[in-house]
Design a protein around this motif. Structure first.
Motif, PDB file in Angstrom:
ATOM      1  N   GLN A  75      38.507  42.913  37.515  1.00  0.00           N
ATOM      2  CA  GLN A  75      37.370  42.666  38.630  1.00  0.00           C
ATOM      3  C   GLN A  75      36.271  43.963  38.307  1.00  0.00           C
ATOM      4  OE1 GLN A  75      38.090  41.334  42.522  1.00  0.00           O
ATOM      5  NE2 GLN A  75      40.309  41.707  42.228  1.00  0.00           N
ATOM      6  N   CYS A  79      37.447  45.912  44.727  1.00  0.00           N
ATOM      7  CA  CYS A  79      38.984  45.200  44.487  1.00  0.00           C
ATOM      8  C   CYS A  79      39.791  45.935  45.380  1.00  0.00           C
ATOM      9  CB  CYS A  79      39.610  45.359  42.914  1.00  0.00           C
ATOM     10  SG  CYS A  79      41.177  44.948  42.834  1.00  0.00           S
ATOM     11  N   ARG A 136      43.270  38.104  47.821  1.00  0.00           N
ATOM     12  CA  ARG A 136      42.212  37.368  47.049  1.00  0.00           C
ATOM     13  C   ARG A 136      42.130  38.346  45.701  1.00  0.00           C
ATOM     14  NH1 ARG A 136      39.784  37.854  52.207  1.00  0.00           N
ATOM     15  NH2 ARG A 136      38.644  39.599  51.526  1.00  0.00           N
ATOM     16  N   ALA A 137      42.357  39.431  45.695  1.00  0.00           N
ATOM     17  CA  ALA A 137      42.195  40.205  44.515  1.00  0.00           C
ATOM     18  C   ALA A 137      43.336  40.098  43.516  1.00  0.00           C
ATOM     19  CB  ALA A 137      42.371  41.761  44.961  1.00  0.00           C
ATOM     20  N   SER A 140      41.954  36.690  41.728  1.00  0.00           N
ATOM     21  CA  SER A 140      40.595  36.635  41.070  1.00  0.00           C
ATOM     22  C   SER A 140      40.794  36.419  39.687  1.00  0.00           C
ATOM     23  CB  SER A 140      40.168  38.210  41.268  1.00  0.00           C
ATOM     24  OG  SER A 140      39.040  38.196  40.607  1.00  0.00           O
ATOM     25  N   SER A 143      41.445  29.931  39.179  1.00  0.00           N
ATOM     26  CA  SER A 143      40.775  29.013  40.098  1.00  0.00           C
ATOM     27  C   SER A 143      41.570  27.727  39.955  1.00  0.00           C
ATOM     28  CB  SER A 143      39.347  28.904  39.574  1.00  0.00           C
ATOM     29  OG  SER A 143      39.229  28.437  38.085  1.00  0.00           O
TER      30      SER A 143
END
Length: 584
Positions: A75, A79, A136-137, A140, A143
């Motif tokens: 990221q 993060c 969410r981290a 990452s 998708s």
């Protein structure tokens, strides 16, 4: 393990596994004392208490201490997992007594846009936003994942589970199931006095009728129905929120809500038949104050050494088991314990004949306590606890834990004993389930911590009490050097008892070293204080000598000084006085 660990009845298997479940270690990989406290940087007690509870979550701490995430993180910018990794490593590996949690505090607005520095926030809300940011981290770069695949991150595997909502048509008995993820279980405590009662209310069926009628696909019309929530897939770490605050009025429910040290989640799951789902309490977050807008947050956590600590911002002090269970809890943290068994039977060898040997008496009692094969053992209920074959069920654990009622397992303790257990001549205080060697005992003259029993005995009676940890085992000598347990007897003890004994020895040695360091430091401070006093006295004496010399000089040169300071006539008037007036 494959996908099997993620598959539950009625749910689709994940298309992709983001983190291998076999790499999650539920027990501490290394044992150490509690880490550093956290300084309060103006109304940050809510953040400090939540971070401490997360820091002492065993599977999360093991993962973050390995630094596996930062080594593979791609990221750019913020993060949350990297931030938490830096924070946990700093807390658990710092030699300071307290640190400033800037690793997390500096990104407070990134965790939640409405969070503001210097403002008191709700601890449960901050916990949810923090765990969501960690999730969410982990997602990452991934998708278009289905819900089942999103639940395979390391964060969701630790904290997450699935709820099943089952709606049953009361006309045709058709069933409609839906599933949703959860990261904690909020419990309404308005009508409940215990966690078990609140969980029963949580899974109690709700009637849908009137304006809330259900559209049955089989009946093809609006019908009356019943709706029931159950835990369909239990998490590895269960977070329970006792809903004490009314955020509209700001009021708080300050009633006492009892919570157990060990919780069986099986009765509240979709499949009530099966092995117990046992959880062990490891952290309690407390709010003190009258409303959600005022007050103070602090927490109690169980460190990797098995001992409980009260963590109040920068203060980290040991506490006992009973203190933890008497708090006005707001958040409860339980970790799943697959090694715990209910109603397990064990057999032990007869009690040794050395009545005065501390090890034999302690081990005889520990064989009963370790019957469930865990590191947290129930404390004996009385001095006549069995030392022979015994059966200890979790149903009877409440009578064994210092007389405190347990909320989960009704029943009584079933034991059979032929040989009573005697207490050692010098007492080592143990607390229920934890063997908390830091518990305080009161004597006639003073109050000392549990680790000091050996030194106190040797200092007060002149006898020798020493602990030795040799290659063949351990021995304890007391009462003028009387020989203790034979190493062969140590080897015959269960592995769990030997491990507890080794930890006891290490703890005693550590305590002795700490006391030596403290005594040396006090001695140095006293010596420094004495030197300062001597230096002050010397300075005062020197000042008096110089003052006397100055007075003599002034007297001898009085005429010259008067001529210099006063006008000539006035100086002559003073100088015409008798000679004796020139001296004091």
């Amino acid at each position: 393990m494959g996908n099997d660990s993620f598959i539950a009845e009625g749910m689709a298997p994940p298309q992709r596994i983001l983190f291998p479940p076999e790499k999650i270690c539920m027990g501490w990989q290394q044992r150490q004392r509690a880490g550093a406290g956290l300084h309060n940087l103006h109304n940050t007690c809510f953040l400090n208490s939540v971070l401490q509870c997360l820091t002492y979550t065993p599977p999360l701490a093991n993962y973050l201490l390995s630094r596996e995430h930062s080594l593979s993180c791609r990221q750019l910018g913020f993060c949350m997992m990297c931030r938490m990794e830096a924070h946990v490593n700093m807390v658990l590996r710092s030699s300071a007594s307290a640190i400033e949690p800037w690793a997390v505090l500096s990104v407070l607005k990134r965790i939640g846009e409405h969070f503001q520095l210097g403002m008191q926030e709700d601890a449960h809300e901050f916990l949810r936003y923090t765990v969501d940011a960690m999730q969410r981290a982990c997602l990452s770069g991934s998708s278009d994942l289905d819900i089942s695949s999103q639940s395979t991150t390391v964060v969701h595997q630790i904290f997450g589970g699935f709820l099943r909502s089952r709606v049953t048509c009361l006309s045709c008995k058709a069933v409609s199931d839906s599933y949703e993820t959860f990261l904690d279980v909020p419990l309404d405590i308005k009508a409940a006095s215990s966690v078990s009662a609140a969980l029963e209310d949580f899974v109690k069926p709700e009637q849908l009728d009137g304006e809330n009628c259900f559209k049955c696909s089989k009946c093809d019309k609006m019908v009356a129905a019943s709706k029931r929530f159950t835990i369909h897939r239990a998490p590895k770490v269960l977070t329970v929120c006792l809903k004490r605050f009314d955020h509209f009025t700001g009021g708080k429910i300050s009633k006492v809500v009892e919570y157990p040290m060990y919780l069986d989640l099986r009765p509240y799951t979709s499949q009530t038949a099966g092995e117990p789902l046992l959880y062990s309490l490891y952290a309690v977050l407390v709010h003190s104050g009258g409303s959600c807008h005022t007050g103070h947050y602090f927490c109690y956590t169980k460190a990797s050494n098995g001992l409980w600590y009260e963590m109040d911002d920068s203060s980290v002090v040991p506490c006992d088991f009973n203190t933890v269970l008497r708090q006005q809890a707001y958040l409860l943290f339980y970790v799943r314990r697959s090694d715990l068994k209910m109603g397990e039977r064990t057999s032990s060898s007869p009690a040794p004949s050395h009545a005065r040997s501390f090890l034999s008496q302690w081990a005889a009692g520990s064989k009963q306590d370790m019957a469930v094969g865990m590191e947290d053992s129930p404390e004996h209920g009385s001095s006549s606890a069995p030392a022979s074959t015994s059966q200890l069920t979790w149903a009877g654990a409440r009578e064994a834990s210092a007389g405190r009622p347990c909320l989960i397992w009704p029943g009584r303790l079933s034991v059979t004993s032929a040989v009573p257990r005697r207490q050692p001549d010098f007492l080592l205080h143990r607390q229920p389930f934890d063997r908390a060697l830091h518990s305080v005992r009161e004597d006639d003259n003073d109050e000392e911590h549990g680790f000091d029993w050996c030194e106190k005995k040797a200092g007060s009676t002149g006898s020798r009490a020493e602990l030795q940890d040799g290659a063949g085992g351990a021995c304890c000598e007391a009462e003028g050097g009387e020989e203790g347990e034979d190493p062969a007897a140590i080897r015959r003890l269960p592995p769990e008892v030997r491990e507890q004994w080794s930890e006891l020895l290490e703890a005693v040695e550590e305590r002795v070293e700490v006391k030596k360091l403290l005594r040396n430091k006090v001695q140095r401070l006293l010596e420094r204080r004495q030197c300062l006093r001597q230096a002050t006295a010397l300075r005062l004496l020197l000042f008096l000598v110089l003052l006397q010399i100055l007075v003599l000089i002034v007297v001898l040169l009085k005429r010259d000084i008067l001529n210099w300071v006063l006008p000539p006539k006035l100086a002559a008037a003073f100088g015409s006085r008798p000679a004796r007036s020139q001296f004091f």
